[in-house]
Design an enzyme around this catalytic site. Structure first.
Site, PDB file in Angstrom:
ATOM      1  N   SER A   1     -51.351 -88.807  23.423  1.00 52.19           N
ATOM      2  CA  SER A   1     -51.356 -88.294  22.054  1.00 52.19           C
ATOM      3  C   SER A   1     -50.659 -86.947  22.062  1.00 52.19           C
ATOM      4  O   SER A   1     -50.674 -86.233  23.075  1.00 52.19           O
ATOM      5  CB  SER A   1     -52.787 -88.126  21.529  1.00 52.19           C
ATOM      6  OG  SER A   1     -52.808 -87.365  20.326  1.00 52.19           O
TER       7      SER A   1
ATOM      8  N   TYR B   1     -61.424 -85.285  23.212  1.00 53.42           N
ATOM      9  CA  TYR B   1     -60.197 -86.024  22.901  1.00 53.42           C
ATOM     10  C   TYR B   1     -58.983 -85.260  23.406  1.00 53.42           C
ATOM     11  O   TYR B   1     -58.118 -85.818  24.087  1.00 53.42           O
ATOM     12  CB  TYR B   1     -60.094 -86.263  21.394  1.00 53.42           C
ATOM     13  CG  TYR B   1     -58.901 -87.116  21.008  1.00 53.42           C
ATOM     14  CD1 TYR B   1     -58.962 -88.500  21.134  1.00 53.42           C
ATOM     15  CD2 TYR B   1     -57.725 -86.545  20.531  1.00 53.42           C
ATOM     16  CE1 TYR B   1     -57.884 -89.296  20.795  1.00 53.42           C
ATOM     17  CE2 TYR B   1     -56.637 -87.327  20.190  1.00 53.42           C
ATOM     18  CZ  TYR B   1     -56.717 -88.705  20.320  1.00 53.42           C
ATOM     19  OH  TYR B   1     -55.639 -89.491  19.994  1.00 53.42           O
TER      20      TYR B   1
END
Length: 257
Positions: A149, A163
């Site tokens: 990401s 995350y």
């Protein structure tokens, strides 16, 4: 040089984790349309089965529901896949999870869940499938594509601590795995997506106008953008891309600085 076959995946076998929705489904559809036989896995069996049935309109797609966040779940998935396919050409480690909470309240459970899915699972699933990936290298390089990401490159403003850490970790893990496995003919790379509409990225899905304002390209990512990146890395076109993370975000990571 025959450029007509650079992006072909004819006859290749792929496994896409988290393939029932979002980015995983975009990738699965792209691989299917390029000629691959695709297996998708997701934790929810009903959703996985339904997605595979729909994706079968583009080519042979099989549902193998599993929970890859545990080594037991990984072992079960691998056993069922190997019953059908002795060789695996393409592994896409896409299954992901997120958790947000203020720093004073962030729970250990939220940390562990995200790390197990986003960082632990790609390593141990790849490890478990090494015999099948090695078998594929007799004809051409096998491919492992980890889905990272842009939040692993530059932080977003939200309090999604595990995350961010997991996605930074998968980018670095990709480099390490690539160096170890490249001599065996297994090419490891990664994709770092930006804003793509999905259940995980509800802002891109439900508040696109606001999100677009922060994207230099002035649009949300489309399924074709993600499919194209995966096809490139999975095909002959990406054979010499070792350990790299392909950023597909319309310029957001660089705009953040």
């Amino acid at each position: 040089m025959d450029t007509s076959t650079l992006f072909s995946l004819d006859g290749r076998v792929a496994l896409v984790t988290g393939g029932s929705r979002g980015i995983g489904r975009m990738i699965a559809e792209g691989l299917l349309q390029q000629g691959a036989r695709v297996y998708i896995t997701a934790r929810k069996a009903e959703a996985c089965d339904a997605a595979a049935a729909e994706l079968s309109a583009y080519g042979p797609c099989v549902s193998l529901p599993a929970d890859v966040s545990t080594t037991t779940g990984i072992a079960d998935l691998v056993a069922r896949l190997v019953e059908r396919e002795p060789v695996l050409d393409i592994l896409v480690n896409n299954a992901g999870a997120a958790w947000g909470a203020p720093i004073d309240e962030f729970p250990e459970s939220g940390w562990d869940k995200v790390m197990d899915v986003n960082l632990k699972a790609p390593f141990f699933l790849t490890q478990a499938l090494l015999p099948q990936l090695r078998a594929a290298t007799r004809t051409r390089p096998a491919k492992v594509i980890n889905i990272a990401s842009i939040d692993g490159i530059s932080p977003n403003p939200w309090e999604t601590y595990s995350y961010h850490a997991s996605k930074a970790g998968i980018i670095h893990l990709t480099k390490k795995m690539a160096l170890r496995l490249a001599p065996e003919g297994i090419v490891v790379s990664a994709i770092a997506p930006g804003a793509f509409a999905s259940d995980m990225n509800r802002a891109a899905r439900d508040q696109a106008d606001e999100v677009v304002a922060g994207i230099p390209a002035r649009r949300i990512g489309e399924p074709e953008d993600m499919a194209a990146a995966a096809i490139y890395l999975a095909s002959r076109a990406g054979d010499y891309v070792v350990g790299s993370t392909l950023v597909v975000d319309g310029g957001v990571a660089y705009a953040r600085g």
